[in-house]
Design an enzyme around this catalytic site. Structure first.
Site, PDB file in Angstrom:
ATOM      1  N   HIS A  36       0.995  -1.128  -0.175  1.00  0.00           N
ATOM      2  CA  HIS A  36       0.095   0.030  -0.052  1.00  0.00           C
ATOM      3  C   HIS A  36       0.894   1.275   0.129  1.00  0.00           C
ATOM      4  CE1 HIS A  36       1.193   0.077   4.196  1.00  0.00           C
ATOM      5  NE2 HIS A  36       0.528  -1.046   4.453  1.00  0.00           N
ATOM      6  N   HIS A  39       3.977   1.267   2.313  1.00  0.00           N
ATOM      7  CA  HIS A  39       5.120   0.528   1.870  1.00  0.00           C
ATOM      8  C   HIS A  39       5.922   1.550   0.828  1.00  0.00           C
ATOM      9  CE1 HIS A  39       2.663  -2.950   3.016  1.00  0.00           C
ATOM     10  NE2 HIS A  39       3.815  -3.262   3.596  1.00  0.00           N
ATOM     11  N   VAL A 178       2.153   6.609   7.160  1.00  0.00           N
ATOM     12  CA  VAL A 178       1.132   7.126   6.008  1.00  0.00           C
ATOM     13  C   VAL A 178      -0.245   6.619   6.673  1.00  0.00           C
ATOM     14  CG1 VAL A 178       0.774   6.804   3.633  1.00  0.00           C
ATOM     15  CG2 VAL A 178       3.089   6.890   4.282  1.00  0.00           C
ATOM     16  N   MET A 186      -2.191   3.225   7.573  1.00  0.00           N
ATOM     17  CA  MET A 186      -2.259   2.173   6.480  1.00  0.00           C
ATOM     18  C   MET A 186      -1.811   0.768   6.993  1.00  0.00           C
ATOM     19  SD  MET A 186      -1.768   3.899   2.763  1.00  0.00           S
ATOM     20  CE  MET A 186      -2.791   5.061   2.223  1.00  0.00           C
ATOM     21  N   SER A 187      -2.558  -0.473   6.480  1.00  0.00           N
ATOM     22  CA  SER A 187      -2.001  -1.472   7.339  1.00  0.00           C
ATOM     23  C   SER A 187      -2.252  -2.514   6.303  1.00  0.00           C
ATOM     24  CB  SER A 187      -2.136  -1.684   8.725  1.00  0.00           C
ATOM     25  OG  SER A 187      -1.986  -3.285   8.923  1.00  0.00           O
TER      26      SER A 187
HETATM   27  P1  AMP Z   1       5.069  -4.913   6.813  1.00  0.00           P
HETATM   28  O1  AMP Z   1       4.722  -5.213   5.373  1.00  0.00           O
HETATM   29  O2  AMP Z   1       3.645  -4.754   7.380  1.00  0.00           O
HETATM   30  O3  AMP Z   1       5.808  -6.144   7.237  1.00  0.00           O
HETATM   31  O4  AMP Z   1       5.577  -3.642   6.453  1.00  0.00           O
HETATM   32  C1  AMP Z   1       6.636  -3.404   5.860  1.00  0.00           C
HETATM   33  C2  AMP Z   1       7.294  -2.260   6.187  1.00  0.00           C
HETATM   34  O5  AMP Z   1       6.546  -0.970   5.873  1.00  0.00           O
HETATM   35  C3  AMP Z   1       7.647  -1.937   7.533  1.00  0.00           C
HETATM   36  O6  AMP Z   1       8.834  -1.240   7.664  1.00  0.00           O
HETATM   37  C4  AMP Z   1       6.633  -1.088   8.323  1.00  0.00           C
HETATM   38  O7  AMP Z   1       6.719  -0.197   9.550  1.00  0.00           O
HETATM   39  C5  AMP Z   1       6.209  -0.302   7.040  1.00  0.00           C
HETATM   40  N1  AMP Z   1       4.837   0.237   7.050  1.00  0.00           N
HETATM   41  C6  AMP Z   1       3.690  -0.583   7.114  1.00  0.00           C
HETATM   42  N2  AMP Z   1       2.718   0.357   6.979  1.00  0.00           N
HETATM   43  C7  AMP Z   1       3.138   1.546   6.906  1.00  0.00           C
HETATM   44  C8  AMP Z   1       2.616   2.987   7.080  1.00  0.00           C
HETATM   45  N3  AMP Z   1       1.143   3.038   7.138  1.00  0.00           N
HETATM   46  N4  AMP Z   1       3.215   3.915   7.190  1.00  0.00           N
HETATM   47  C9  AMP Z   1       4.797   3.907   7.111  1.00  0.00           C
HETATM   48  N5  AMP Z   1       5.366   2.442   6.937  1.00  0.00           N
HETATM   49  C10 AMP Z   1       4.512   1.652   7.102  1.00  0.00           C
END
Ligand code: AMP
Length: 294
Positions: A36, A39, A178, A186-187
């Site tokens: 998203h 990322h 973000v 965002m997640s």
């Molecule tokens: P993930 O795929 O959830 O393991 O996240 C991968 C990377 O993206 C990690 O460093 C997270 O902290 C970062 N990340 C995930 N969501 C966000 C967001 N909304 N804003 C900034 N960084 C994010």
């Protein structure tokens, strides 16, 4: 252009070695995919800090506990590659579970202290899994820079400590959270939410905003700042795992009767239905969270 996908650790290492031989600075963005805008913001930072970018997409089994969402975690490689195409990423590493953890794998990287509170106490072994996979990625890729988001604030601190303690030759760059226009961070896990739960998810950022507003109005009592978040969130979620007010560097919780000096981390974890969400802000440091009122 659709990025080149590499599935073997040997090929990834060979390609990163070749880039370094051409004096290119390697930047790494580790993710679990279902990409998203959060990322992609990491990628913008990686592009500014390096000239050969590697994005990893790997749902890391060792950071999920029993009964957590490893099996149902969204896996959307083709869509992810489409999203990465405009960025001119040099490589995407998308290994199998067996490639990262072959039979007989037996090493764990454990960061003490920082992993005890917040998500560490709720998800035993989670940060061991994170520290282990990130160490492996650093060893395979050998990045000059790696980018992590403040969305996973505790994870970011754990990785910074790991790099410091083990003298790893990598700079850690951090990306601000973000958010969706209504404030929700965002997640990839937001995809699990039913529309009513997505609506209720706004409580987390609103809770943080309530603490920010109080801080901006001059309140410095830790207990009062934390309580502002609790009051906003608790009624709206199915289970409030924690609202922690802590030192942003050590993650040690601050006593309620203390006065904030300059900065205070407020971190929240809550469940909506079967979905666990986290969010945080550092009072005195992070920008005001925009929460739409509609
Ligand atoms: P993930 O795929 O959830 O393991 O996240 C991968 C990377 O993206 C990690 O460093 C997270 O902290 C970062 N990340 C995930 N969501 C966000 C967001 N909304 N804003 C900034 N960084 C994010």
């Amino acid at each position: 252009m659709t990025p080149t996908v590499v599935k073997s650790t040997a090929e990834l290492r060979a390609r990163c070695d070749a880039a370094r031989r051409e004096d290119r600075r390697v930047g790494l963005v580790p993710t679990m995919g279902a990409l998203h805008a959060g990322h992609l913001s990491l990628l913008d930072i990686a592009k500014a800090e390096s000239d050969f970018q590697v994005v990893t997409i790997f749902v890391n089994p060792t950071q999920f506990g029993p009964g957590e969402d490893y099996d149902r975690y969204p896996r959307t490689l083709e869509t992810d590659l489409d999203k990465l195409a405009p960025y001119g990423v040099d490589l995407v590493f998308a290994p199998s579970r067996e490639e990262m953890y072959p039979k007989g794998f037996g090493t764990t990287v454990q960061v003490a202290g920082l992993t005890e509170g917040l998500c560490g106490s709720r998800r035993p072994g989670h940060f061991d899994g994170v520290a282990t996979v990130v160490t492996k990625l650093f060893c395979i890729v050998g990045p000059a820079t790696a980018v992590f988001g403040r969305k996973d604030y505790q994870q970011l601190q754990v990785i910074k400590k790991l790099v410091c303690d083990l003298n790893l030759p990598v700079d850690i760059a951090e990306a601000p959270i973000v958010r969706e226009p209504d404030g929700v961070a965002m997640s990839s896990r937001n995809a699990y939410l039913t529309p009513p739960d997505r609506d209720r998810a706004r409580a987390l950022s609103r809770g943080l905003r309530a603490a920010q507003d109080l801080f901006d109005a001059g309140e410095r009592n830790v207990g009062a700042l934390r309580q502002a978040a609790v009051d906003t969130v608790s009624e709206m979620v199915d289970a409030l795992e924690y609202v922690t007010a802590a030192n942003p560097d050590t993650l040690v919780p601050e006593e309620s009767h203390h006065q904030v000096q300059a900065r205070l981390l407020i971190a929240i974890a809550a469940r909506l239905g079967a979905t666990r969400l986290i969010d945080n802000t550092v009072l005195g440091e992070d920008p005001t969270i925009v929460v739409s009122t509609e």
